[in-house]
Write a protein that holds these residues in place. Structure first.
Motif, PDB file in Angstrom:
ATOM      1  N   ARG A   1       0.826  -1.199   0.000  1.00 52.16           N
ATOM      2  CA  ARG A   1       0.000   0.000   0.000  1.00 52.16           C
ATOM      3  C   ARG A   1       0.867   1.259   0.000  1.00 52.16           C
TER       4      ARG A   1
ATOM      5  N   GLU B   1      -4.236   4.023  -6.960  1.00 52.96           N
ATOM      6  CA  GLU B   1      -5.046   2.794  -6.949  1.00 52.96           C
ATOM      7  C   GLU B   1      -4.630   1.846  -8.070  1.00 52.96           C
TER       8      GLU B   1
ATOM      9  N   TYR C   1      -1.404   0.208  -7.123  1.00 52.78           N
ATOM     10  CA  TYR C   1      -1.679  -0.805  -6.097  1.00 52.78           C
ATOM     11  C   TYR C   1      -2.202  -2.087  -6.735  1.00 52.78           C
TER      12      TYR C   1
END
Length: 106
Positions: free
Chosen positions: A60, A75, A78
């Motif tokens: 993260r 995002e 990730y």
């Protein structure tokens, strides 16, 4: 892929909060060398689940680093990190090499 050894910020520094914590424990050092990850690990936790938690937090945090330093969508990076984890976990086995205290292969 960028050759990390030639980037200006190749050397990492110990965060001040860690340096000032007498109970801090280094659990992993990780390099990319000759096309593969090379690491030294210390089993610092009695419960291996805790190491999984550390890896999840690292994934993260790394997505945020890609966002802040490389301008990538956090995002999306990730998701790509998780994709790499899934591919590696499903892939072929690999050798774990250990060293004797003081260096040299065991």
């Amino acid at each position: 892929m960028t050759d990390a050894a030639h980037e200006p910020d190749f050397a990492l520094t110990t965060p001040a909060d860690v340096a000032s914590d007498p109970q801090a424990v280094e659990i992993m050092r990780l390099w990319w060398s000759r096309g593969v990850p090379v690491m030294t690990l210390k089993p610092a936790f009695n419960d291996p689940t805790k190491f999984g938690e550390v890896l999840a937090q690292a994934a993260r945090h790394m997505s945020r680093v890609y966002e802040m330093q490389r301008g990538m969508d956090g995002e999306e990076s990730y998701k790509q990190i998780l994709k790499g984890l899934e591919q590696t976990l499903a892939g072929p086995e690999f050798d774990t090499l250990t060293e004797k205290p003081g260096g040299g292969a065991a």
